[in-house]
Design an enzyme around this catalytic site. Sequence first.
Site, PDB file in Angstrom:
ATOM      1  N   ASN A 128       0.805  -1.229   0.000  1.00 54.95           N
ATOM      2  CA  ASN A 128       0.000   0.000   0.000  1.00 54.95           C
ATOM      3  C   ASN A 128       0.836   1.277   0.000  1.00 54.95           C
ATOM      4  OD1 ASN A 128      -2.422  -1.595   0.186  1.00 54.95           O
ATOM      5  ND2 ASN A 128      -1.999  -1.832   2.384  1.00 54.95           N
ATOM      6  N   ARG A 129       2.067   1.158  -0.484  1.00 53.58           N
ATOM      7  CA  ARG A 129       2.984   2.302  -0.555  1.00 53.58           C
ATOM      8  C   ARG A 129       3.345   2.876   0.810  1.00 53.58           C
ATOM      9  NH1 ARG A 129       3.164   0.039  -4.578  1.00 53.58           N
ATOM     10  NH2 ARG A 129       3.389   0.856  -6.687  1.00 53.58           N
TER      11      ARG A 129
END
Length: 219
Positions: free
Chosen positions: A194-195
């Site tokens: 999810n970065r």
Amino acid sequence: MSVKDLSELRQNYGKGSLQVHDLSADPLTQFLKWLDQALQAQVAEPYAMTLATADGDGRPHARTVLLRGADPTGFYFYSNYDSQKGLDLAANPYAELLFFWPALEQQVRIHGPVERISKQESTEYYHKRPRDSQIAAHVSTPQSGIIESRELLEQRFADLNQQLEHATAIDKPEFWGGYCLKPAYYEFWQGRPNRLHDRLKYIPDTLSDTGWRIERLMP
């Protein structure tokens, strides 16, 4: 494929995590640990690093070079002093290194001042290089300069190779030698889902026993 289509190719990183307690108190020790992991994983070109410099007007230049040594003094690489990187470092002796090992979803940033190493050290390393590489250093100058054709470059190499056929040693060119980047900053990056990547930096700290303080950065 258009640029907007690339969004479909995003990788959701998930091979590891990085916590402060995972790190060595010494950044060089931590770097060598990650480098060893890259070697054990047989990643392609584990010693390859992006070297970013800027000229006297602040214009940036980046290229991939190979790490040729790392010790408590710094990180070593070699080049033609008359190359773009050499001219940049003469005008602005500060640079950044970037190691990226995509198979491990890891990267390391290191920046600091850069100095030429001694002529003796450069000469010793030069004579450890393959003979063809020693000759190439002589004929590929001025590095980054214009040459009319590939054929002319290969002819220059063949001519000098023939001239030096019976030479027991090839002198190091005066315009070629080594540099040492002395780290003033390290940043270790581990890709996460999810970065929400892990980014931990080392900055100098005179109050620390190791001389460094570790801080977490926003992804």
